[in-house]
Write an enzyme that holds these catalytic residues in place. Structure first.
Site, PDB file in Angstrom:
ATOM      1  N   CYS A 113       0.786  -1.249   0.000  1.00 50.41           N
ATOM      2  CA  CYS A 113       0.000   0.000   0.000  1.00 50.41           C
ATOM      3  C   CYS A 113       0.810   1.287   0.000  1.00 50.41           C
ATOM      4  CB  CYS A 113      -0.918   0.015   1.222  1.00 50.41           C
ATOM      5  SG  CYS A 113      -1.904  -1.461   1.483  1.00 50.41           S
ATOM      6  N   HIS A 150      -2.644   6.489   4.748  1.00 52.50           N
ATOM      7  CA  HIS A 150      -1.512   5.553   4.828  1.00 52.50           C
ATOM      8  C   HIS A 150      -0.214   6.112   4.254  1.00 52.50           C
ATOM      9  CE1 HIS A 150      -0.428   0.989   5.042  1.00 52.50           C
ATOM     10  NE2 HIS A 150       0.054   1.708   6.050  1.00 52.50           N
TER      11      HIS A 150
END
Length: 491
Positions: free
Chosen positions: A80, A136
């Site tokens: 990610c 993130h």
């Protein structure tokens, strides 16, 4: 507003040519910049979309994809954080210190603050900028967070995952409306994001260009979805796979609601829509990339070749599978060019806007999958593609096989000891992706000359590596210090 410009009869062909050039330049200047909707699906498998697998119910995604171009060779990073850094900055993760795994909740790390993010450049062009969903990219200080990095608004969470109902992770709540903490109401988060997107679209002044970055939480674990969606897959034998596919269809419904809002507002025809996964499906949590090899966390194609498409404003071809090579680092300069900006030529990313809008030849001929030399016995790896050939140097990552969908008890909690990884320490693998896109045939022994060439190029890039920023956990991060919420201010 409509402008009519003509070249009257000229004495010379040269004068007519100059007039023609002037018309094209003026048309470019007067062109209205598009609204841009950039959708990211989290841990989304290659085989988990209707236009590729008819067993998956994604009518809205399918319709959008077929109205534009499915990108058949669009690449991202294996996990990610590195992909998101590339989307925002146009830089490879290994030049950003973000090449090792992902940013964890208690780590004092974020995307380098000396990098300019895409929304910062778009604001200079007059865009309203909104981020909805998963961040993130670090949050240990406020300067790392979305509204300090170019977004006018943020609605979502900072960490890598969240409970879809309680909006919490790892002992802390994690949801914000801009900087303000938000308590859970019990609503499924995918629909929270969609409703916020619809609200922003409804209230937006359509005469001003809008950039909406929509990184869905879906379909990252935990595997959670209202039962009516998993019930749509009663013929699927594996419970985890039923739930996962239900999550896919719930996300598709949310995308349908957002496109409907664009149409109602009269913005749809003026919106460029980009959709991409951030990495391949996570095998352990029912994601599927078959027939590609591997999955999330590997440098095999199943971990890095993304389900992706472009459609809408500026895209001239429809119902087409585009074969050209695109990489995550390309999106920053490509979107900036589509918006009327001028990309920085020193970026790793290549401006591919002309290639995409005309379905022309890709400007990219090579890229790095990743270079990660921190803890090679567990998860370090390196891979490069040049033309049709791909070289994997060392351990490729866990889940190195080919996994068909709906396997009861995947049994893929691999041995993470050196007994499993040691055979790859000094091994290289070479694949011809044109002839063997699913990576069955290792050609390294047959073509040592090609191995040497790709390895030399990989070493060139390795010399540019920034050491991985992967610090130990910090006790200062504890949500108990901040009223139970994961909160910036501790680094």
């Amino acid at each position: 507003m409509r402008y009519i410009i003509t070249c009257t009869t000229m004495d010379t062909s040269a004068s007519l040519f100059v007039c023609s050039i002037f018309i094209h330049l003026l048309a470019f200047v007067l062109a209205k910049p598009p609204h841009i909707l950039f959708i990211v699906a989290d841990d989304y498998g290659w085989n988990d979309v209707g236009f590729r697998n008819p067993d998956v119910l994604t009518p809205n995604i399918d319709k959008l994809a077929r109205s534009g171009m499915i990108l058949n060779s669009s690449y991202v990073m294996p996990v990610c954080t590195p992909s998101r850094n590339s989307f925002m900055t146009g830089h490879y993760a290994f030049k950003s210190g973000l090449q090792h795994l992902v940013i964890l909740p208690k780590q004092a790390a974020c995307a380098p603050l000396n990098y300019t993010f895409l929304p910062q450049k778009l604001k200079e062009l007059g865009y309203a900028t909104h981020a909805i969903g998963k961040w993130h990219l670090g949050f240990c200080k406020w300067e790392c967070t979305p509204t300090y990095r170019g977004f006018d608004t943020f609605f979502g969470f900072y960490n890598g995952q969240d409970d879809y109902y309680t909006l919490s992770v790892a002992g802390g709540k994690d949801f914000r409306d801009n900087r303000t903490p938000v308590n859970a109401t019990g609503e499924y988060s995918t629909f929270l994001y969609a409703r916020r997107a619809e609200s922003i679209i409804k209230e937006h002044d359509a005469s001003k260009p809008m950039y909406m970055y929509l990184p869905f939480q879906s379909v990252h674990e935990p595997l959670q979805v209202p039962q009516k969606y998993s019930d749509m897959y009663s013929e699927v034998h594996t419970e985890s796979r039923r739930t996962y596919l239900g999550m896919v269809t719930a996300m598709d419904e949310a995308i349908g609601n957002i496109t409907k809002a664009l149409k109602t507002k009269g913005m749809f025809n003026d919106t460029l829509i980009i959709f991409t996964a951030d990495n391949g499906g996570w095998i352990t949590f029912a994601g599927n990339n078959y027939p590609l090899r591997g999955g999330k966390a590997t440098v095999f194609e199943g971990g890095t070749r993304a389900t992706a498409f472009v459609s809408g404003a500026g895209i001239q071809k429809s119902n087409y599978v585009y074969p050209g090579m695109i990489h995550a680092v390309d999106w920053m300069p490509t979107v900036l060019r589509a918006a009327g900006g001028t990309p920085d030529p020193t970026l790793d990313g290549i401006d591919q806007w002309d290639s995409l809008r005309t379905a022309g030849e890709s400007k990219r001929t090579e890229f790095i999958y990743n270079i990660d030399d921190l803890r090679p016995e567990i998860c370090g790896h390196a891979a490069i593609r040049m033309g049709d050939y791909k070289l994997v140097d060392g351990f490729p990552g866990f889940y190195p096989g080919w996994y068909k969908p709906d396997q009861v008890d995947y049994g893929l909690y691999e041995d993470v000891s050196t007994n499993y990884t040691r055979p790859f320490f000094d091994k290289v693998m070479l694949f011809n992706l044109k002839d063997d896109p699913n990576e069955h045939v290792d050609l390294s022994k047959k073509h040592p000359d090609i191995v040497k060439k790709l390895k030399s190029r990989l070493e060139y890039y390795h010399k540019q590596i920034v050491p991985a920023n992967f610090p130990k956990n910090s006790a200062s991060s504890a949500p108990t210090n901040y009223g139970g919420f994961w909160t910036p201010g501790w680094c």
